[in-house]
Enzyme design. Sequence first.
Site, PDB file in Angstrom:
ATOM      1  N   CYS A   2      19.726   7.796 -20.554  1.00 53.48           N
ATOM      2  CA  CYS A   2      18.427   8.115 -21.151  1.00 53.48           C
ATOM      3  C   CYS A   2      17.326   8.057 -20.096  1.00 53.48           C
ATOM      4  CB  CYS A   2      18.095   7.110 -22.233  1.00 53.48           C
ATOM      5  SG  CYS A   2      19.315   7.044 -23.532  1.00 53.48           S
ATOM      6  N   ARG A  27      20.193  13.253 -14.827  1.00 50.24           N
ATOM      7  CA  ARG A  27      20.824  11.999 -15.206  1.00 50.24           C
ATOM      8  C   ARG A  27      21.863  12.171 -16.312  1.00 50.24           C
ATOM      9  NH1 ARG A  27      17.532   7.563 -13.716  1.00 50.24           N
ATOM     10  NH2 ARG A  27      18.337   6.362 -15.450  1.00 50.24           N
ATOM     11  N   ASN A  98      14.699   3.128 -23.835  1.00 50.38           N
ATOM     12  CA  ASN A  98      16.009   3.116 -23.164  1.00 50.38           C
ATOM     13  C   ASN A  98      16.573   1.718 -23.317  1.00 50.38           C
ATOM     14  OD1 ASN A  98      15.508   5.673 -22.259  1.00 50.38           O
ATOM     15  ND2 ASN A  98      15.262   5.111 -20.098  1.00 50.38           N
ATOM     16  N   GLY A  99      17.874   1.607 -23.523  1.00 50.25           N
ATOM     17  CA  GLY A  99      18.477   0.288 -23.653  1.00 50.25           C
ATOM     18  C   GLY A  99      19.122   0.152 -25.011  1.00 50.25           C
ATOM     19  N   GLU A 480      38.618  10.071  -3.808  1.00 45.42           N
ATOM     20  CA  GLU A 480      37.276  10.635  -3.958  1.00 45.42           C
ATOM     21  C   GLU A 480      37.355  12.147  -4.193  1.00 45.42           C
ATOM     22  OE1 GLU A 480      34.575   9.499  -4.625  1.00 45.42           O
ATOM     23  OE2 GLU A 480      33.090  10.992  -4.043  1.00 45.42           O
ATOM     24  N   LYS A 484      36.031  14.037  -7.616  1.00 49.04           N
ATOM     25  CA  LYS A 484      35.087  15.177  -7.612  1.00 49.04           C
ATOM     26  C   LYS A 484      35.672  16.338  -8.398  1.00 49.04           C
ATOM     27  CE  LYS A 484      32.517  13.321  -6.505  1.00 49.04           C
ATOM     28  NZ  LYS A 484      31.759  12.237  -5.958  1.00 49.04           N
ATOM     29  N   GLU A 487      35.876  15.600 -12.285  1.00 48.17           N
ATOM     30  CA  GLU A 487      34.609  15.497 -13.008  1.00 48.17           C
ATOM     31  C   GLU A 487      33.854  16.829 -13.034  1.00 48.17           C
ATOM     32  OE1 GLU A 487      31.906  12.514 -11.521  1.00 48.17           O
ATOM     33  OE2 GLU A 487      32.204  13.114  -9.451  1.00 48.17           O
ATOM     34  N   HIS A 503      57.470   7.459  -5.556  1.00 50.31           N
ATOM     35  CA  HIS A 503      57.850   6.422  -6.530  1.00 50.31           C
ATOM     36  C   HIS A 503      57.479   6.806  -7.959  1.00 50.31           C
ATOM     37  CE1 HIS A 503      59.085   3.714  -3.359  1.00 50.31           C
ATOM     38  NE2 HIS A 503      57.957   4.007  -2.710  1.00 50.31           N
ATOM     39  N   LYS A 601      24.228  10.426 -14.615  1.00 51.64           N
ATOM     40  CA  LYS A 601      24.067  10.057 -13.208  1.00 51.64           C
ATOM     41  C   LYS A 601      24.025   8.549 -13.033  1.00 51.64           C
ATOM     42  CE  LYS A 601      23.447  10.806  -8.859  1.00 51.64           C
ATOM     43  NZ  LYS A 601      24.686  11.120  -8.135  1.00 51.64           N
TER      44      LYS A 601
END
Length: 606
Positions: A2, A27, A98-99, A480, A484, A487, A503, A601
Site C-alpha cells: 500500500c 510498489r 497502511n498497516g 537469482e 527473476k 517472477e 540427485h 516492491k
Amino acid sequence: MCGIFGFIGDRSAAPLLVEGLRRLEYRGYDSTGLVVKNGSLQMYKKVGKVTELSKILPNHIEGDTGIAHTRWATHGSVTDTNAHPHLNRDESIAVVHNGIIENFRSLKERLEARGMPLVSETDSEVLVHMITIGIESGQEPLEAVRQTLNRVTGTWGLCVLFKEHDLIVCARNGSPLIIGQGNGESFVSSDPHALSHHTQNMFILEDGDMAILTRNGIEISKLDGGSSSTSLTVLEDEWGEADMAGYPHYMLKEIHEQPEALRRCISGRLDKANGSARLGGLKLEPVRLRNAPLVRLIGCGTALNACKIGQLAIEILARIPAIAHVSSEFRYNDHVINPNAIHFAVSQSGETADTLSAVKEIQLKGGEVHGIINVVGSTIARLCGQGVYIHSGPEQAVASTKAFTNMVASLLLFAIRIGRTRSFSRERGRKIIESFEEIPKLMESYLSNPGPIDEAVELVKNAKSVMYLGRGLSAPVASEGALKMLELAYIPCLAYPAGEMKHGPIALLEEGSPVVVIAPNDKHREKTIASMHECKARGAKIIVIHEEGDIISDEADVAISIPSCDSLLSPLLSVLPTQLIAYRTALALGCDVDRPRNLAKSVTVE
Ligand code: F6R
C-alpha cells in the site's frame, strides 16, 4: 505494497495526488483512491491501476488539500468500497491507512453497537469512525487521532483529512511515513520516491510520531503527547528524479544503471594500499571483526541470494563460519544468538516485514544487527542504526536488479575487510580491489554487447520449466536468475547447485528442456562441464554463461560470454545475462515486466 500520498498548499491538489499515486505504482497495488477538500470532501476510488481512477475523475477538481492511496488487499477483497480513502458517515473526515489494525473486529463490533455501521470489509475503516467520535465530543483533530490510536493495536502509516480544518494529521507506527517540506506547501508519502521531485527536505517519521501538516509548516509530536526528536533530513542526490530516461521499462533502465550504481557503492570504499575495504558506517573495530565467531546474514528473495554469496565469500576470505538465513523463518526457529557474532540484515527497501522481525528478534536476544540497505532512512536502516548503504538509487521495477549487484558488492567488500583482520593477505586483497575497480567498466562492456539473449529467450519462452545451475558463488547467481525468470515471465524455474542436479531434478529433463548454466572460469569449471554433459545426455538444451574466450561455449546450444574478472567478483557480471534473459522472455510473453502480477516492491506484511 500500500502507498500513501498527501498534499496541502496553494496548488490544485488533484493532479499532484494522481502524479503521487503514479510514482507509488511500482510498489504493487490493486486499487486506488483519493479525496480532495474544497468545502466538502470529494472522494473517488477505483479497483485497478491509476489510469482506471483517472478515467472517473472530473476534468477539474477544486481544492488545494487532499490525500490518496494505493491499496494491496489484506483485509477484504479487491473492491471499490474496500479501496481507501474511507469516509465517515457525514463525509466530514477521511482516512488513508497502511498497516494492520489487529483488534479491528472488537472495535468494529463496538462501533456497530453505537449505530455506526461500517461499509467496507477493511480493518482501516474503524479508524475514521473512532476519530469521528472524538471530534463529535469536542476534541481537536490531533487529539481525536491520538485518542483513537491509543485504543488500537497494530501498525499504521495514517493520514487524516478534516472538512472543517485546514490541515492533515499523520501518524506512524510500523509503517513508513515521510513528510516533505516545500515552500508554502507540505507533502506526505509512505515512500520518498513520490516526494523527491517536490522537495529534498524530509522528516522521516519515527514509530510513535504524529504530525500536523499545514501550508506553513509541520509540527511533530509523540503519540503519548511528548515531544519528538525527529529532525529534518536532506535527501541525497541519488534519490532524485527517477523517470524512465528514454528506456521502455524501469527494469531495463535499472539493468543498465548497474555500472554507475556500482561505482557509487564502491566509491571511497576501496582501500588499495592495504588491499582492504573501508566501511565506516559499520562501526566495527578491527578487534571486533577479528574475534567474531560467526556472521549471520538475513534477507528475503533477491536479498537472500545476495546473502548466500556473502556467506561463501566471508568463509573463503575470513575463514570464519557464515550463514545466510531466510528472514521469514528466522524469528520462528529460535536461533541461538551470540552477542559477539556479526549480524547483517540485507534489504533494498529497508521495510520488508520478515527481515524487520528477524532484526527485532536478534536485538531482543542481545545481538547487534548491521543493515545492508538501499533506502536511506528506512525502518530497518534506522532500527539497526549502523551498516552500509548500498547506494543503488531508486529501484522502481518490482524485480530487483541494481540492488542485487550492490548488495553483493557490499558483502564482498565486507568479506575483504573482515578477511584482512584475519589471515587474508594484503597482496591478494590488493589484487581483488584492483579487479573490483574494473567491474563497472566490464559491466558496461557486457551491457553494450550482451550476446545472443534472444536465442536464449527462444529456448525458454515456451518451456514447461527452466532449470538454472551453478556451483560455488554461481549457485546463488543461478537462484537469482531463476527468481527473476519466474517472477517476470511466470515460468516455473528450479535453481540448483549443479552437483545436486543428479540427485533428483535431473528427472525433469526431457528432449528440449532448457538449462541455464552459470559457468565462470573458476575452480568449479570442470565439474560444471560434467553437469552440462549429464543434462545434454537427457536431451536438454544448454544456455551457458561463460567467460570470454572459454571453449566451454562449444558445449552449449546458446553461449553468452561475459568479461573475465577475479573469480570472487564473477557474480557481479554473471548475473547480468540472467536479468536480460528474464526481461526479454517476459516481454516476449506479453507480461508486465515492471509490475508483475501479485508482487509488491516492498513487502510490509509477514
Ligand atoms: C525479487 C524481489 C524480491 C525482494 C524481496 C526482499 O526481484 O524484488 O524477492 O528481493 O521481497 O525485498 P527487500 O530487499 O526490499 O527486503
